[in-house]
Every structure is written in C-alpha cells, then in structure tokens.
Design a protein around this motif. Structure first.
Motif, short mmCIF file in Angstrom:
data_model
loop_
_atom_site.label_atom_id
_atom_site.label_comp_id
_atom_site.label_asym_id
_atom_site.label_seq_id
_atom_site.Cartn_x
_atom_site.Cartn_y
_atom_site.Cartn_z
N THR A 55 0.81 -1.23 -0.12
CA THR A 55 -0.06 0.08 0.02
C THR A 55 0.86 1.06 0.07
OG1 THR A 55 -1.76 1.17 1.08
CG2 THR A 55 -0.35 -0.22 2.60
N ASP A 56 0.00 2.47 0.21
CA ASP A 56 1.26 3.70 0.23
C ASP A 56 1.48 4.09 1.56
OD1 ASP A 56 -1.25 4.27 1.16
OD2 ASP A 56 -2.16 5.69 -0.15
N VAL A 57 1.53 3.29 2.60
CA VAL A 57 2.44 3.42 3.75
C VAL A 57 3.04 2.15 4.01
CG1 VAL A 57 1.12 5.25 5.18
CG2 VAL A 57 0.07 2.77 4.97
N ASP A 58 3.99 2.45 4.93
CA ASP A 58 5.00 1.23 4.85
C ASP A 58 4.46 0.24 6.40
OD1 ASP A 58 5.74 2.82 7.12
OD2 ASP A 58 7.80 2.66 6.41
N GLY A 59 3.17 0.22 6.29
CA GLY A 59 3.00 -0.78 7.45
C GLY A 59 1.74 -0.36 8.14
N VAL A 60 1.54 -1.07 9.26
CA VAL A 60 0.41 -0.45 10.07
C VAL A 60 0.86 0.45 11.26
CG1 VAL A 60 -1.61 -1.23 11.88
CG2 VAL A 60 -1.01 -2.70 9.72
N TYR A 61 0.37 1.39 11.38
CA TYR A 61 0.72 2.47 12.45
C TYR A 61 -0.10 2.55 13.58
CZ TYR A 61 4.45 4.65 9.20
OH TYR A 61 5.52 4.68 8.89
N THR A 62 0.41 3.27 14.83
CA THR A 62 -0.37 3.50 15.99
C THR A 62 -1.34 3.99 15.57
OG1 THR A 62 1.13 5.33 16.40
CG2 THR A 62 1.64 3.19 17.48
N THR A 63 -1.46 5.09 14.66
CA THR A 63 -2.76 5.55 14.27
C THR A 63 -2.73 6.18 12.71
OG1 THR A 63 -4.75 7.13 14.72
CG2 THR A 63 -2.42 7.92 14.94
N ASP A 64 -3.69 6.42 12.16
CA ASP A 64 -3.36 7.04 10.57
C ASP A 64 -2.18 8.16 10.44
OD1 ASP A 64 -3.59 7.98 8.05
OD2 ASP A 64 -5.81 7.93 7.91
N PRO A 65 -1.17 7.82 9.97
CA PRO A 65 0.07 8.75 9.92
C PRO A 65 -0.32 10.15 9.32
CG PRO A 65 0.44 6.79 8.49
CD PRO A 65 -0.69 6.54 9.38
N ARG A 66 -1.36 10.04 8.38
CA ARG A 66 -1.91 11.33 7.69
C ARG A 66 -2.23 12.22 8.87
NH1 ARG A 66 -1.41 9.90 2.49
NH2 ARG A 66 -1.67 7.72 2.27
N ILE A 67 -2.99 11.78 9.98
CA ILE A 67 -3.45 12.72 10.92
C ILE A 67 -2.51 13.03 11.93
CG2 ILE A 67 -5.45 12.80 12.78
CD1 ILE A 67 -6.68 12.66 9.92
N VAL A 68 -1.85 11.97 12.56
CA VAL A 68 -0.80 12.30 13.54
C VAL A 68 0.65 11.79 12.84
CG1 VAL A 68 -0.17 11.44 15.79
CG2 VAL A 68 -2.61 11.59 15.32
N PRO A 69 1.50 12.91 12.51
CA PRO A 69 2.88 12.56 12.17
C PRO A 69 3.67 11.93 12.96
CG PRO A 69 2.03 14.88 11.90
CD PRO A 69 1.05 14.14 12.67
N GLU A 70 3.29 11.92 14.12
CA GLU A 70 4.18 11.19 15.26
C GLU A 70 3.75 9.74 15.37
OE1 GLU A 70 2.20 13.88 16.26
OE2 GLU A 70 3.79 15.26 15.75
N ALA A 71 2.88 9.22 14.63
CA ALA A 71 2.59 7.86 14.72
C ALA A 71 3.65 6.93 14.39
CB ALA A 71 1.32 7.76 13.85
N ARG A 72 3.67 5.98 14.94
CA ARG A 72 4.87 4.91 14.62
C ARG A 72 4.36 3.70 14.09
NH1 ARG A 72 6.75 2.52 18.58
NH2 ARG A 72 4.98 2.98 20.07
N ARG A 73 5.14 3.09 13.37
CA ARG A 73 4.84 1.84 12.81
C ARG A 73 4.98 0.61 13.62
NH1 ARG A 73 7.97 -2.02 10.11
NH2 ARG A 73 9.80 -0.86 10.19
N LEU A 74 4.05 -0.34 13.53
CA LEU A 74 4.42 -1.30 14.57
C LEU A 74 4.86 -2.46 13.65
CD1 LEU A 74 0.52 -1.29 15.73
CD2 LEU A 74 2.49 -0.51 16.93
N LYS A 75 5.74 -3.26 14.24
CA LYS A 75 6.74 -4.31 13.51
C LYS A 75 5.50 -5.73 13.54
CE LYS A 75 11.54 -3.58 14.10
NZ LYS A 75 11.59 -2.36 15.12
N THR A 76 4.76 -5.66 14.63
CA THR A 76 3.85 -6.77 14.62
C THR A 76 2.49 -6.14 14.88
OG1 THR A 76 4.46 -7.42 16.72
CG2 THR A 76 5.31 -8.53 14.72
N ILE A 77 1.51 -6.63 14.94
CA ILE A 77 0.26 -6.56 15.46
C ILE A 77 -0.54 -7.74 15.40
CG2 ILE A 77 -1.03 -5.71 13.41
CD1 ILE A 77 -2.56 -3.63 14.97
N THR A 78 -1.20 -8.12 16.72
CA THR A 78 -2.04 -9.44 16.76
C THR A 78 -2.98 -9.17 15.96
OG1 THR A 78 -3.53 -8.65 18.98
CG2 THR A 78 -1.31 -9.50 19.48
N PHE A 79 -3.82 -10.43 15.39
CA PHE A 79 -4.64 -10.68 14.72
C PHE A 79 -6.03 -9.87 15.38
CE2 PHE A 79 -8.61 -13.33 15.11
CZ PHE A 79 -9.07 -12.89 13.78
N GLU A 80 -6.11 -10.17 16.59
CA GLU A 80 -7.43 -9.41 17.56
C GLU A 80 -7.39 -8.12 17.41
OE1 GLU A 80 -5.31 -11.93 18.59
OE2 GLU A 80 -6.68 -13.68 19.40
#
Ligand code: ADP
Ligand code: ASP
Ligand code: MG
Length: 418
Positions: free
Chosen positions: A173-198
C-alpha cells in the motif's frame, strides 16, 4: 520456493509508471524462485469515478448494475499489469473474479466470498505463470457480477492466500505498514513491527482502512500470515529485506511472539457513520427488537447501541449506522417502525465520529477507560455514546473534534514514544 499472494492498492497502481514498478517488484520475487498470485485494485480514484458516473443516472444506484460498473476498474489494471510483466519477459495471465471463479453470495456491493475455485490458478502457476487476479470482484451462483465492499481487494487477496494455502499474503500500500494511528492525521504515529490478529480486527472494525475488516477475518480464520508493506520503495529492494519489512499480523499462539505488548497499541477513527435516536419508546421487552429487527431485515449493519434508563416507563434508544445506510434506515424508522411502536420522534445526526483505542494489554489493566474519558474531557470534547469490547473502547463524539481527539489520545497513551 514459496507461494506468495501480493496485493497492490489503488495508489500503488495509480499510474502507468507505478504499474511498471509493480511489475518490476513482482518479477524480482519471481526471479527469487517464488510462485506469485498478484491482486491489483483499480487505479487510484477510479472506483470513485465509476460510482459517481452511476449516481449521475441514479442517485441511489441499482446495486446489481453498480457492481457491473464498479468492477471495470480492476479489469483494466489486471490487463495492464499482465502486459507490464510480459514486457519484462515474465510469463503472466490475468483473470477477472468470475473467471477464477471467486464465488460470492448475492449481496451486491457488499458480497461475501463463499468459495474459490483455485484449480485453474494452480495449473497456471505450475506452467510458470504469474497469475494476476482482479481484486474486489466475484460472481454469485446465478452468474451475476458482485463486489466485496469498498477496500475489498484486501479481502480478495487474503481469501486467495487462504484458498491456495499460500506461505504469506503481502498487502502493498501507500504506507510502509500498520501505524499506531493514521499517519496522515498524526505525523508522530509509529509503525508497528507486529500487530496481533485480534488488535488488527478491532482496528479495522473501528475504521482503520489500511485493511478491510473482512480480510482480517479471513486472515484469522485460516491463519494466513499477512504483512502490510510499502509499494513506494525502490522496487529492486532485495527480496530478503522486503520480506522482513512492514507490519506482520501475528496470531497469539505464535511461540516466537514473546514481545511485551503495550497496554494500548493504536487509535482508530471512523467518520463515515451516522447516529439515529428513537425517542420515548415504551421501556418493555421486545422494543429493541421492534426497532432493530426491520433495520437488520434491510441488511443494514448497526454498530454502537445505547439505550438510556427508562423514566416513566419510557426510554430512548440510539445507535449508529454507516452513513451510506442512513437515509434508508431513517425511512424505515419513520415509516413502519414509528407507527408500530408509537415513539415520540426519530432524529438523526450525520456529523458524528467514532474514536476507538485498541490494545491487548487492556485486558489486564484497570482505569484505561477513565484515562481516555479524562483526556477527552480536558479538551472539552463531549462523549455521546460509549461501547467496549475486551480489547477496545469506543466513543462517539461530534465530528469536528475527530482529529483533536485522535491526537490527544495518541499522546495520552504515549503511542508516540518507543
Ligand atoms: P490501498 O489503496 O493501498 O488499499 P488504503 O487507502 O485503502 O490503501 O489504505 C491505506 C491508508 O490507510 C493509508 O494511506 C493511511 O492513510 C490509512 N490508515 C488509516 N489508519 C492507518 C493505520 N493505523 N496505519 C497505517 N495506515 C492507516
Ligand atoms: N477499487 C476498490 C475500492 O476502491 C477496491 C479496493 O481498492 O480495494 O474500494
Ligand atoms: Mg484499501
């Protein structure tokens, strides 16, 4: 050698140059010895354009015909991508959803996958082809073209990965992973290396559109290792590096996931819901069913539900629906339901937003809800509705406070910190 399903979203195939980059990336994985099934979306903006065309003729488009129109976007990108691969000397063949065939139920514009006939794909793979399958589309038992709901290519890809028992499903996709929140709204959001399925399931359900919720459901049901990663990096990035990049969705029983999880993993928001309140209904058994039964019969999903404490034998019942279903829900309630249950009034509010915090750690920590409510109170943000699950707390607020609320909660739970 492994079988890998790779999905490329709208931005990733948004121009001819980007489609050529996708082909280079896919060719690189193929050259590394893997079997590839590739699922492109329509070019960015194309599905919106097609739906807008339909609305010019019918403001509430006929769902069957809308699906006929909306699926054309993906039919273009599969052909272009197959050509781009052939141009690189990579054997490739494209297929629509009905050719595959990806069988769905008949719920047009939101169909569910019933089965996938993967034999032809396997034969093509065995013959050395990259197989390009259109995302978002399928066919029902009667041969009608269906779509899987907006963002549905994610689900096509994960379902194909499940059906083919793929080694991994890559969602580019156009971001390099799942972040702590939408990086377009919060530039300080961090990418998570893993996230549980739940957690991913709750994030997607709460509005994080990085993955369509049904794709996460498939990933969980069939334990498909699914990775979200960027299509905007150098397409010749070494396979070994790319294979470790992005965010991997994990299943808790994975023994190698011993990492200490933070209490809150992410903040999600949804701006596409509307709130409906049915005022002064008799506070007695059967009333919630009398109100929500006809809504369910109309195939409208209800999300947050709140019923107030009754006064003088009367109560109010509020719930949220998707904004696309709002007009239809109001019509049902103001018609058959109001005359049946004799409520005082039915009112609606389309200017609401749903904000959620999600985290596995919530299960073993008290006071998270209080901390969330305090942070919102300090900003003067009024909470209209609350709902919770074991690992999620959701509030409904006025839409204009969406970004403020997301930023405040992201900071309050220290998601900007390592
Ligand atoms: P695609 O067209 O590739 O399917 P989408 O637009 O559907 O892409 O999803 C990717 C977008 O999801 C990102 O550009 C980002 O703005 C948004 N997003 C929302 N929440 C998150 C999150 N928690 N992490 C990453 N991206 C997110
Ligand atoms: N093209 C479809 C949409 O825009 C499906 C997708 O992109 O996943 O919703
Ligand atoms: Mg998407």
């Amino acid at each position: 050698m492994a079988l890998i399903v790779q999905k490329f979203g709208g931005t990733s195939v948004g121009s001819i140059e980007r489609i050529k980059n996708v082909a280079r990336r896919v060719a690189k994985w193929k050259a590394a010895g893997h079997d590839l099934v590739v699922v492109p979306s329509a070019m960015a903006g194309e599905t919106n354009r097609l739906i807008a065309l339909a609305r010019e003729i019918q403001p509430q488009p006929d769902a069957r015909e809308l699906d006929v129109i909306a699926t054309t976007g993906e039919q273009v990108t599969i052909g272009l991508l197959a050509m781009a691969l052939l141009d690189l000397g990579v054997k490739a063949r494209s297929y629509t959803g009905w050719q595959v065939k990806l069988l769905t139920d008949s719920a047009h514009t939101r169909a569910r996958i019933v089965s996938i006939d993967e034999k032809a794909i396997r034969d093509d793979l065995a013959a050395g082809n990259v197989v390009v399958v259109a995302g978002f589309q399928g066919v029902d038992a009667k041969g009608n073209i269906t779509t899987l709901g907006r963002g549905g290519s994610d689900t096509s890809a994960v379902a194909l990965a499940a059906a083919l028992n793929a080694h991994e499903c890559h969602i580019f996709t156009d971001v390099d992973g799942v972040y702590t929140t939408d990086p377009r709204i919060v530039p300080e959001a961090r990418r998570l290396k893993t996230i549980t399925f739940e957690e991913m399931l709750e994030m997607a359900g709460a509005g994080s559109k990085v993955l369509q919720i049904r794709s996460v459901e498939f990933a969980g049901k069939y334990k498909v290792p699914t990775r979200v990663l960027s299509s905007l990096t150098d397409p010749m990035l070494p396979v070994a590096d790319e294979a470790r990049s992005g965010t991997l969705i994990t299943f808790e029983e994975d023994p190698h996931i011993t990492m200490e999880k933070p209490v809150i993993s992410g903040v999600a928001f949804a701006r596409d819901e509307a709130k409906i309140t049915v005022h002064d209904v008799p506070d007695r058994p059967g009333v919630a069913y009398a109100i929500l039964g006809p809504i369910a019969d109309a195939n409208i999903d209800v999300d947050v539900i709140v019923q107030n404490v009754g006064v003088d034998g009367m109560t109010d019942l509020s719930f949220t629906v998707h904004r696309n279903d709002y007009a239809r829900a109001m019509k049902i309630l103001k018609g058959q339901v109001q005359s049946h249950i004799k409520c005082r009034d039915v009112t609606g509010d389309e200017h609401i937003a749903k904000i959620s915090i999600v985290g596995m750690g919530m299960r073993s920590h008290a006071g998270i809800a209080a901390q969330m409510f305090r942070s919102l109170a300090e900003e003067g943000i009024n909470i209209q509705m609350i709902s919770t699950s074991e690992i999620k707390i959701t509030v409904v607020i006025e839409e204009k406070y969406t970004e403020l609320a997301v930023r405040v909660l992201h900071k309050a739970f220290e998601l900007d910190q390592e």
